[in-house]
Each structure stands twice: as C-alpha cells, then as structure tokens.
Design an enzyme around this catalytic site. Sequence first.
Site, PDB file in Angstrom:
ATOM      1  N   LYS A   1       0.811  -1.228   0.000  1.00 31.57           N
ATOM      2  CA  LYS A   1       0.000   0.000   0.000  1.00 31.57           C
ATOM      3  C   LYS A   1       0.839   1.271   0.000  1.00 31.57           C
ATOM      4  O   LYS A   1       0.300   2.366   0.025  1.00 31.57           O
ATOM      5  CB  LYS A   1      -0.914   0.013   1.235  1.00 31.57           C
ATOM      6  CG  LYS A   1      -1.879  -1.154   1.300  1.00 31.57           C
ATOM      7  CD  LYS A   1      -2.718  -1.084   2.554  1.00 31.57           C
ATOM      8  CE  LYS A   1      -3.686  -2.250   2.631  1.00 31.57           C
ATOM      9  NZ  LYS A   1      -4.536  -2.187   3.803  1.00 31.57           N
TER      10      LYS A   1
ATOM     11  N   LYS B   1       2.256   2.498   2.417  1.00 30.30           N
ATOM     12  CA  LYS B   1       1.912   3.228   3.642  1.00 30.30           C
ATOM     13  C   LYS B   1       2.435   2.446   4.825  1.00 30.30           C
ATOM     14  O   LYS B   1       2.179   1.245   4.936  1.00 30.30           O
ATOM     15  CB  LYS B   1       0.388   3.332   3.796  1.00 30.30           C
ATOM     16  CG  LYS B   1      -0.232   4.559   3.187  1.00 30.30           C
ATOM     17  CD  LYS B   1      -1.647   4.754   3.672  1.00 30.30           C
ATOM     18  CE  LYS B   1      -2.602   3.827   2.970  1.00 30.30           C
ATOM     19  NZ  LYS B   1      -4.005   4.122   3.221  1.00 30.30           N
TER      20      LYS B   1
END
Length: 137
Positions: free
Chosen positions: A46, A48
């Site tokens: 992701k 992230k």
Amino acid sequence: MKKIGYTTGVFDLFHIGHLNVLKRAKLECDYLIVGVSTDELCMEAKNKKPIIPFQERMEIVEAIKFVDEVVPQVNYDKEEAWNNLKFDKMFVGDDWKGTDKWNKIEEDFKKLNVEIHYFSYTAHTSSTKLREILEKI
C-alpha cells in the site's frame, strides 16, 4: 474434530470493525489464528507504513479473547499460509468476494477442503478513515 480458522489484517488503529471480524470468526471455528501484516508488507502493498508499529499491533491482537494464536503475515500467499497452519476455514472481508483473485483462491482451496467465509465490511469505521482524521489534526 477441531475446526481451525484463519484471518489476516493490518489491524492498524484497532477499532470496532476489527473486533467484530475477530468475534464473528471465532463463532465459526474452535481455534482462531490471526495473521498480522508486517510493516514491510504494508509498505510493499500500500506504500503506507502503519501508524502503530508491527510488534504493538501483534500484542493488541494477542490480547483479544477471541484470538487463539497470532502469526506475522509476511506475504499474501494464502497457500503458503495453509501449508504452515493447516486451517479449515478462512475469513475474508466481502469487499473481495467475486474478484478474480479470490475466485481463484476459492477454487484452489476447495481442493484442500478449506471453506472461504466472507464477512461484511464495517463501512462506518475503518483505519483509513481514522488515519485521514488524524492527518488533519
């Protein structure tokens, strides 16, 4: 015979949706194993990094009374997970139901007598929404 269940997640900013999935999964099996995604896997998938560090997320999930065992999720290879854990049921959010990827996983797991059980997604609360709120502060 004891039914072993398996589910995975990031479990960042643990919230009621996470708790509900774990509670509902435990109702469907005798022994629940939960895979917690590593920080590296989250970055890779992701781009992230979770707000809560991996070790703390593991501890949080281990403290939930519905969870019998917690393992690191280092990749998304569900067959590898089955080879290591030998679960009978796998619990997944219904946002994946009907996708090519999960249709294939269902097909592969049918041969192993593993049932895929879909749970409805908690739309009103998500770690993504909580993260957005935190970023505004």
